[in-house]
Design an enzyme around this catalytic site. Structure first.
Site, PDB file in Angstrom:
ATOM      1  N   LYS A  98       0.694  -1.257   0.075  1.00  0.00           N
ATOM      2  CA  LYS A  98       0.090  -0.021  -0.085  1.00  0.00           C
ATOM      3  C   LYS A  98       0.971   1.231   0.137  1.00  0.00           C
ATOM      4  CE  LYS A  98      -3.453   2.784   0.116  1.00  0.00           C
ATOM      5  NZ  LYS A  98      -4.383   2.778   1.220  1.00  0.00           N
TER       6      LYS A  98
ATOM      7  N   LYS B  60       0.146  11.619   5.648  1.00  0.00           N
ATOM      8  CA  LYS B  60       0.485  10.474   6.657  1.00  0.00           C
ATOM      9  C   LYS B  60       1.167   9.490   5.696  1.00  0.00           C
ATOM     10  CE  LYS B  60      -2.574   7.769   7.266  1.00  0.00           C
ATOM     11  NZ  LYS B  60      -3.009   6.325   6.952  1.00  0.00           N
TER      12      LYS B  60
END
Length: 295
Positions: A173, A241
């Site tokens: 990811k 993030k």
């Protein structure tokens, strides 16, 4: 499909449509979210109200978490009244959040020691992919647990793939977020370039999309960027993030990411300017500013 109780923790932009798709597929879904209006929406679509994490997971066969960041996952899993304290041993616990790979491995170890089956299964596809049940699902964990979770994954996405042991899903990811941010940045630059030369940008992006420059990013983000519609499907704050996860993990592995590091700075700068709540396609704003075309 056997009757299966699913607890869904985290009903944000992605989580709510994912939980709703499970309801529509026939699962009994009990939801919990920090803001109760999102639970209200799930209940209106046929879901149930958990009241708390403990209440949501008590009778669950499968627990899914979809929360913003690593500390949120740790609190949901390991905190007082959390999943590992409140769910039945043997429950299949699937974290579909995007967090640090090392934290994912820590949670998997803690869950395994307590008798849970744990998978990390972050997703890609944004709000549209969640609504349309066309998410790409990158899974880390054991084959048997992946096989047990496969019916749920097939409801939520079109590409569930076991990519390796615990934490591997989060690593893939991170790579995904690196590619997506880079694509959005280059699409923004191309769009400003076309506008500066007076090109019909709708036609320009159409023909670019049919060649080697074509991508899902161009298909999903080109129109909204042309129209300056930055309603969040995936917020800049979350991509910031994620890019910090990418750059930190690359540094730990001794990998150079020269382009990725630059894009990470651009994403971070946009957040610091107060645009963290906008969609990540708002990277266009920075290109416009740097080009003296600030709107």
């Amino acid at each position: 499909m056997p009757a299966t109780n699913v607890a869904f923790i985290g009903l944000g932009i992605m989580g709510l449509p994912m939980a709703a798709n499970l309801v529509q597929a026939g699962y009994t879904v009990t939801g919990h979210n920090l803001t109760p209006d999102r639970v209200d929406s799930l209940v209106q679509q046929g879901g149930r109200r958990g009241g708390s994490i403990a209440g949501a997971v008590a009778d669950a066969d499968i627990v899914i978490t979809m929360v913003p960041d690593s500390p949120d996952v740790k609190e949901a899993m390991l905190g007082e009244g959390g999943v590992f304290e409140s769910a039945k041993p043997g429950t299949l616990v699937i974290d579909m959040s995007t967090i640090r790979p090392d934290v994912s491995r820590e949670i998997a170890q803690a869950g395994t020691e307590r008798g849970f089956r744990v998978l990390d299964a972050p997703v890609s596809g944004g709000e549209a992919g969640a609504i349309e049940a066309k998410l790409s699902i990158m899974v880390g964990g054991e084959q048997a647990d992946f096989d047990a979770a496969r019916p749920v994954f097939d409801v939520l996405g079109s590409t569930p793939v076991l990519v390796g042991p615990h934490g591997s899903g989060q690593t893939v990811k991170a790579a995904n977020q690196l590619i997506v941010a880079g694509n959005i940045q280059l699409l923004a630059e191309a769009l400003v370039f076309l506008e500066a030369h007076g090109v019909d940008t709708e036609a320009g992006l159409e023909v670019l999309g049919g060649g080697l420059a074509g991508s899902t990013v161009l298909q999903r983000k080109g129109k909204v960027m042309r129209e300056r519609d930055f309603k969040p499907g995936f917020r800049i704050a979350l991509h910031d993030k994620d890019m910090r996860i990418v750059t930190d993990s690359a540094r730990e592995a001794g990998v150079a990411l020269p382009v990725g590091a630059t894009v990470a700075q651009l994403v971070g700068a946009l957040k610091l300017q107060g645009d963290g709540g906008l969609d990540h396609s708002a990277l266009l704003k920075t290109v416009l500013q740097l080009s003296g075309r600030d709107e």
